[in-house]
Scaffold this active site. Structure first.
Site, PDB file in Angstrom:
ATOM      1  N   ARG A  42       0.837  -1.194   0.000  1.00 38.06           N
ATOM      2  CA  ARG A  42       0.000   0.000   0.000  1.00 38.06           C
ATOM      3  C   ARG A  42       0.877   1.251   0.000  1.00 38.06           C
ATOM      4  O   ARG A  42       1.881   1.299   0.726  1.00 38.06           O
ATOM      5  CB  ARG A  42      -0.899   0.048   1.250  1.00 38.06           C
ATOM      6  CG  ARG A  42      -2.153  -0.789   1.154  1.00 38.06           C
ATOM      7  CD  ARG A  42      -3.175  -0.195   0.188  1.00 38.06           C
ATOM      8  NE  ARG A  42      -4.395  -0.983   0.130  1.00 38.06           N
ATOM      9  CZ  ARG A  42      -4.646  -1.957  -0.755  1.00 38.06           C
ATOM     10  NH1 ARG A  42      -3.751  -2.290  -1.649  1.00 38.06           N
ATOM     11  NH2 ARG A  42      -5.792  -2.614  -0.749  1.00 38.06           N
ATOM     12  N   GLU A  98      -3.580   7.529  -4.950  1.00 40.71           N
ATOM     13  CA  GLU A  98      -3.839   7.033  -6.313  1.00 40.71           C
ATOM     14  C   GLU A  98      -5.094   7.657  -6.899  1.00 40.71           C
ATOM     15  O   GLU A  98      -6.051   7.887  -6.164  1.00 40.71           O
ATOM     16  CB  GLU A  98      -3.983   5.505  -6.260  1.00 40.71           C
ATOM     17  CG  GLU A  98      -2.672   4.842  -5.837  1.00 40.71           C
ATOM     18  CD  GLU A  98      -2.813   3.344  -5.618  1.00 40.71           C
ATOM     19  OE1 GLU A  98      -3.898   2.778  -5.875  1.00 40.71           O
ATOM     20  OE2 GLU A  98      -1.822   2.735  -5.176  1.00 40.71           O
ATOM     21  N   HIS A 143      -0.755   0.365 -10.077  1.00 40.01           N
ATOM     22  CA  HIS A 143      -1.472  -0.560  -9.189  1.00 40.01           C
ATOM     23  C   HIS A 143      -2.070  -1.744  -9.975  1.00 40.01           C
ATOM     24  O   HIS A 143      -3.296  -1.900 -10.029  1.00 40.01           O
ATOM     25  CB  HIS A 143      -2.582   0.179  -8.412  1.00 40.01           C
ATOM     26  CG  HIS A 143      -3.016  -0.560  -7.164  1.00 40.01           C
ATOM     27  ND1 HIS A 143      -3.441   0.079  -6.033  1.00 40.01           N
ATOM     28  CD2 HIS A 143      -3.078  -1.893  -6.874  1.00 40.01           C
ATOM     29  CE1 HIS A 143      -3.756  -0.810  -5.110  1.00 40.01           C
ATOM     30  NE2 HIS A 143      -3.541  -2.026  -5.604  1.00 40.01           N
TER      31      HIS A 143
HETATM   32  P1  NAP Z   1      -1.694 -11.111   4.947  1.00 40.96           P
HETATM   33  O1  NAP Z   1      -1.599 -12.577   4.640  1.00 40.96           O
HETATM   34  O2  NAP Z   1      -2.640 -10.654   5.989  1.00 40.96           O
HETATM   35  O3  NAP Z   1      -0.217 -10.599   5.278  1.00 40.96           O
HETATM   36  C1  NAP Z   1       0.059  -9.356   5.839  1.00 40.96           C
HETATM   37  C2  NAP Z   1       1.366  -9.481   6.623  1.00 40.96           C
HETATM   38  O4  NAP Z   1       1.727  -8.187   7.090  1.00 40.96           O
HETATM   39  C3  NAP Z   1       1.232 -10.384   7.827  1.00 40.96           C
HETATM   40  O5  NAP Z   1       2.286 -11.305   7.825  1.00 40.96           O
HETATM   41  C4  NAP Z   1       1.323  -9.451   9.030  1.00 40.96           C
HETATM   42  O6  NAP Z   1       2.018 -10.091  10.099  1.00 40.96           O
HETATM   43  C5  NAP Z   1       2.112  -8.278   8.456  1.00 40.96           C
HETATM   44  N1  NAP Z   1       1.737  -7.035   9.130  1.00 40.96           N
HETATM   45  C6  NAP Z   1       0.481  -6.535   9.300  1.00 40.96           C
HETATM   46  N2  NAP Z   1       0.525  -5.395   9.993  1.00 40.96           N
HETATM   47  C7  NAP Z   1       1.823  -5.176  10.287  1.00 40.96           C
HETATM   48  C8  NAP Z   1       2.506  -4.164  11.013  1.00 40.96           C
HETATM   49  N3  NAP Z   1       1.836  -3.143  11.586  1.00 40.96           N
HETATM   50  N4  NAP Z   1       3.861  -4.240  11.123  1.00 40.96           N
HETATM   51  C9  NAP Z   1       4.534  -5.267  10.565  1.00 40.96           C
HETATM   52  N5  NAP Z   1       3.940  -6.264   9.858  1.00 40.96           N
HETATM   53  C10 NAP Z   1       2.607  -6.215   9.738  1.00 40.96           C
HETATM   54  O7  NAP Z   1      -2.083 -10.313   3.645  1.00 40.96           O
HETATM   55  P2  NAP Z   1      -1.716 -10.635   2.112  1.00 40.96           P
HETATM   56  O8  NAP Z   1      -2.799 -11.442   1.508  1.00 40.96           O
HETATM   57  O9  NAP Z   1      -0.302 -11.134   2.054  1.00 40.96           O
HETATM   58  O10 NAP Z   1      -1.804  -9.133   1.518  1.00 40.96           O
HETATM   59  C11 NAP Z   1      -0.918  -8.142   2.015  1.00 40.96           C
HETATM   60  C12 NAP Z   1      -1.259  -6.775   1.453  1.00 40.96           C
HETATM   61  O11 NAP Z   1      -0.890  -6.698   0.077  1.00 40.96           O
HETATM   62  C13 NAP Z   1      -2.737  -6.397   1.444  1.00 40.96           C
HETATM   63  O12 NAP Z   1      -3.173  -5.923   2.698  1.00 40.96           O
HETATM   64  C14 NAP Z   1      -2.802  -5.321   0.380  1.00 40.96           C
HETATM   65  O13 NAP Z   1      -2.647  -4.048   0.961  1.00 40.96           O
HETATM   66  C15 NAP Z   1      -1.601  -5.621  -0.510  1.00 40.96           C
HETATM   67  N6  NAP Z   1      -2.018  -6.015  -1.874  1.00 40.96           N
HETATM   68  C16 NAP Z   1      -1.638  -5.252  -2.940  1.00 40.96           C
HETATM   69  C17 NAP Z   1      -2.012  -5.613  -4.225  1.00 40.96           C
HETATM   70  C18 NAP Z   1      -1.604  -4.814  -5.425  1.00 40.96           C
HETATM   71  O14 NAP Z   1      -2.291  -4.864  -6.442  1.00 40.96           O
HETATM   72  N7  NAP Z   1      -0.511  -4.093  -5.392  1.00 40.96           N
HETATM   73  C19 NAP Z   1      -2.807  -6.746  -4.417  1.00 40.96           C
HETATM   74  C20 NAP Z   1      -3.173  -7.499  -3.308  1.00 40.96           C
HETATM   75  C21 NAP Z   1      -2.765  -7.125  -2.040  1.00 40.96           C
HETATM   76  P3  NAP Z   1       1.750  -9.681  11.647  1.00 40.96           P
HETATM   77  O15 NAP Z   1       0.247  -9.671  11.830  1.00 40.96           O
HETATM   78  O16 NAP Z   1       2.469 -10.729  12.434  1.00 40.96           O
HETATM   79  O17 NAP Z   1       2.334  -8.335  11.835  1.00 40.96           O
END
Ligand code: NAP
Length: 326
Positions: free
Chosen positions: A235, A264, A282
């Site tokens: 993000r 964005e 994006h």
């Molecule tokens: P996920 O499985 O929930 O993974 C998020 C990771 O971030 C978790 O391991 C979590 O671990 C860590 N995290 C959360 N808050 C944190 C904090 N404050 N400090 C440090 N680490 C933190 O989610 P995902 O499916 O991998 O997706 C991740 C993100 O990718 C989404 O939320 C979205 O914003 C982004 N995304 C972008 C696109 C794009 O088109 N560019 C597409 C899809 C997703 P802990 O809870 O242990 O901290």
């Protein structure tokens, strides 16, 4: 519980993926609204709306304007645009679209990393502009993946898929999360600053929201160092974009690849003008295949909720919200 959902009203504020909208319209009573603005909610909507299918911001005021709301089905795994905490307090379920986009986003992350380090978009432009004929070979790139050490900020579903790809590319991987992932052997760093100091290639795939707001700032970029490459596929809000632009301009880090931005679709001029950035609009999950799978999961969550009284993919903030007895 009833499985006939045709009388259930689902509100679609703003744009929605066509496939999702068609399926919502086929299975429910679909009502559309120009945008998710509490001021636009009519009395009839307030009375009838029980679900929302959305790919836009849903704030507390909008949730409160719909007293019979039971579920918000968010299009996207990132749901920072939905006030899920408030929804949870109000007893409203929130769902997202995890897993179905994981591999696509990880593919894009690696593409963006290669574009950044090996300047592939610039090399292609060189060819297309006739410079290969006129000026000869494209200049050798000053950066390479060879010998790099990668760090992942956000070792969740997508982070892990990126890590597996980086391993296949021969790079050592470390990561930072709030908590260690017991199932993986990658080096864990309890702080983002510690991770940035230990690697030269930082890939952010952390969620947006208050806890990660501008987490990648001046200090982290300084720790990454002059050979540092920063890639953001998570993000835009997680980055201090002004500090990033400064770091790119004065050599604090070497280059950046960005798929996401704080405001964005607007991209800061300083990032557009910088010669050492590779920028994408994006497109992490933006294939027809994956977006259709996300659309299906949005609608399948609504069907599971109103048909069986349980969501398929609830977000943690609302995991305890129970369906109303019908
Ligand atoms: P996920 O499985 O929930 O993974 C998020 C990771 O971030 C978790 O391991 C979590 O671990 C860590 N995290 C959360 N808050 C944190 C904090 N404050 N400090 C440090 N680490 C933190 O989610 P995902 O499916 O991998 O997706 C991740 C993100 O990718 C989404 O939320 C979205 O914003 C982004 N995304 C972008 C696109 C794009 O088109 N560019 C597409 C899809 C997703 P802990 O809870 O242990 O901290």
């Amino acid at each position: 519980m009833t499985s006939d959902t045709s009388a259930v009203t689902i509100l679609v504020p703003g744009r929605l993926h066509d496939h999702a909208a068609k399926r919502v319209d086929g299975a429910f009573r679909m009502v559309r609204l120009q945008r998710a603005d509490a001021g636009l909610v009519t009395g009839a909507m307030a009375e009838s709306v029980r679900g929302i299918a959305a790919m836009t911001t849903i704030d507390a005021a909008f949730i409160d304007a719909l007293p019979n709301l039971e579920i918000i089905a968010n299009f996207g795994v990132g749901y920072d645009a939905v006030d899920a905490r408030h929804a949870g307090k109000r007893g409203v379920m929130v769902t997202n679209t995890p897993d179905v986009l994981t591999e696509e986003v990880a593919d894009t992350a690696l593409g963006l990393l290669l574009n950044t380090v090996r300047e592939l978009p610039k090399a292609e432009a060189w060819l297309r502009e006739g410079r290969w004929v006129r000026d000869g070979a494209y200049p050798l790139t000053g950066t390479t993946l060879r010998g790099r050490r990668a760090g992942i900020f956000g070792m969740g579903r997508i982070g892990l898929a990126i890590a597996r790809r980086l391993e296949a590319f021969g790079l050592p991987v470390a990561y930072h999360n709030r908590s260690r992932v017991e199932a993986v052997a990658y080096d864990y760093h309890p702080t983002l600053l510690g991770l940035a100091g230990a690697v030269d290639t930082l890939i952010s795939v952390a969620p947006g929201g208050a806890a990660t707001d501008k987490a990648v700032g001046k200090e982290v970029l300084e720790a990454l160092g002059p050979n540092g490459v920063f890639v953001n596929i998570g993000r835009g809000s997680t980055v201090d974009e002004a500090a990033l632009a400064t770091a790119l301009a004065n050599g604090t880090i070497r280059a950046a690849g960005l798929d996401v931005f704080a405001n964005e679709p607007h991209v800061p001029e300083a990032l557009l003008d910088a010669p050492n950035t590779s920028l994408l609009p994006h497109v992490g999950s933006a294939s027809k295949h994956t977006r259709e799978a996300m659309a299906d999961l949005v609608v399948d969550n609504l069907l599971a909720w109103f048909g069986e009284g349980r969501p398929l993919t609830p977000v943690p903030e609302t995991a305890g919200v129970a369906a109303k007895q019908r």
